[in-house]
Design a protein around this motif. Sequence first.
Motif: not given
Length: 629
Positions: A236-237, A346-360, A374-377, A395-402
């Motif tokens: 992730c870093d 996974t295959h063909q992922a582009r996590p760099g889009i999320f690293a750039l924080r294009p959405a709140p 921690r840092g991508l999502n 997890y680096g993310e905050c968990l949302v339990w369905m």
Amino acid sequence: MIDQALQLIQSGRLAEGEQMLRTHLARSPDSVDALHYLGLLCHQSGRGAEAVALLTRAVAHSPATAHLRANIAEVLRAQGDLEAAEEHARAAVTREPGHANFQFNLATVLNARGRVEEALAAGERVLALRPDWVEAFSLCASLCVALERLERAVELGQRACALRPDDPALLLALMRYRAWACDWRGRDADVAQLQATLASRLARTDAASLDGVNPFGVFEYPVSRQLRNALTQAYCDRILQSAGTPLDPQPAAEAGRGRLRLGYVSADFHSHPTMHLMRSFFGLHDRSRFEIYAYSIGPDDASEYRRHAAATVDHFVDIGAETERVSADRIRGDGIDILIDLKGFTHQARPGIFALRPAPLRVAWLGYPASTGRGLNDYAIVDRVVAPAEHAADYGECLVWMPHSYQVNDYRQPIAAECPARAALGLPETGFVYACFNQVYKIEPSVFRAWMRILAQVPGSVLWLYASKSVARANLAREASSLGIEPDRLIFGETMAKPQHLARLARADLFLDTGSINAHTSAADALWAGLPVLTCPGGAFPARVAASLVAAAGLPQLVCTSMEDYENTAVRLAQNPVELQSLRQTLSARERLPLFDTPRFVRDLESAFDTMWKRYLSGKPPAAFAVVE
């Protein structure tokens, strides 16, 4: 002047070097070198269209220069213009057939075009020219896997490892080739070496020491939880560092400004397990409250799944040929409020889009059964089975339990009306049929031994597997024989269209799950087709998915507490047809089960998005929460 410009570029003074090249080009518009170097600089800085224009001019002035053809081929490949890329790559090879780099470039273009056989031929020419090129061995090995030449893939993987014995990425690849072949000889030694090599690399301070090591690969092996977590964060870093400076924060939208804009990013908007699960999903979003964007970063296979996805969202945008920063700028410009990552690592992922924080807010869901670090999502959509509260530290993310399973399913997935007879499927007319339609790389030696013990206790039973690769079939048959089971008690199924595959599952009696990587979509398929699934959850997310699905399908009694319980239950169900029929009866009312109630799932997920957004608008940071129906 060009030499001075190159010196500036090599010293990191890119803007000054670019200006010098542009000054030279203004004075000499036909300067091939200036066009060439300026084009490469534009390519490296993400200005693909300008790079192509400059290099096209350079080639026009010097069409016989092989390296110009090779370089424009690479730029065109990156831009997604594979037909033109192949034309130039072939021109470079024609002019200098003995140049290994040019042959390698051609192989990568052909691979991208799906011409695997031709790509391998070019790759083999590379190895003949440069028998010490590790990356060429890796490329050829992966192509051999695609062509089901697994023995050759293992050989090439071994040669790559021999050239670079301390590279964990190469070792992981070799272990995967062996897993696809179900060749488990030396597996314990490989796992020990992997654990030691990764631990050594993680102890270093240079991030490059783990380049190419995707953390999800280690979930297939019994490496420590601490190592997996550290490897995930290191990966992730590197993504965060490579992406560069995030975009300026988008101003917080005002409550009530309109519909909440959701953006789904995936490479799988085609006939893929993810779209098999999500086919009905997009059309069920409440359009009075949500505006749906789909951002495709993968291929267009012209399938019905692709067409349906495009038709059931408000905006379908193909961003596959864009750089990550261009895509992030586009997403920000679209005013996306919550961006959902359906790919992870996974295959063909582009996590760099999320690293750039294009959405709140950024949310990981469905396509990657693990943390992205921690840092991508900001959030990860999970449930209490795959990610119990005591696992939150993983997890680096905050968990949302369905409230039920995290996995959506298509409540309208068709099953072919005609169900083939057992004989037509290669199955015996009588006897208990255990099945596992997981990809064979998921089969571990310990699980296979358990299966053979089950068969030994149930006379006349067979195990029905999905193993299209002939060498895997031979190795599994050999393993069965060594454990005292006749190889003909293993039945191998072929690939079928999805509706026909679902229909044939009715001929099995019980689905036996794998271990470290469970049945995910394949477990959902079995349950949808009315076939009970027996599972024994492990410690990490990918080893707990089937348990989540089985519980949401109303069959928690099929979630075993140990492998001993797993074996005993598999044998007991074969000997108790009344109990087995009761399980099937539960699945017969599938549309009323939480697992297959797609409208209910969508409402629950929308509730999760509402909660996240309200928290954001109030100025509070992301925090874990459970969705209440």
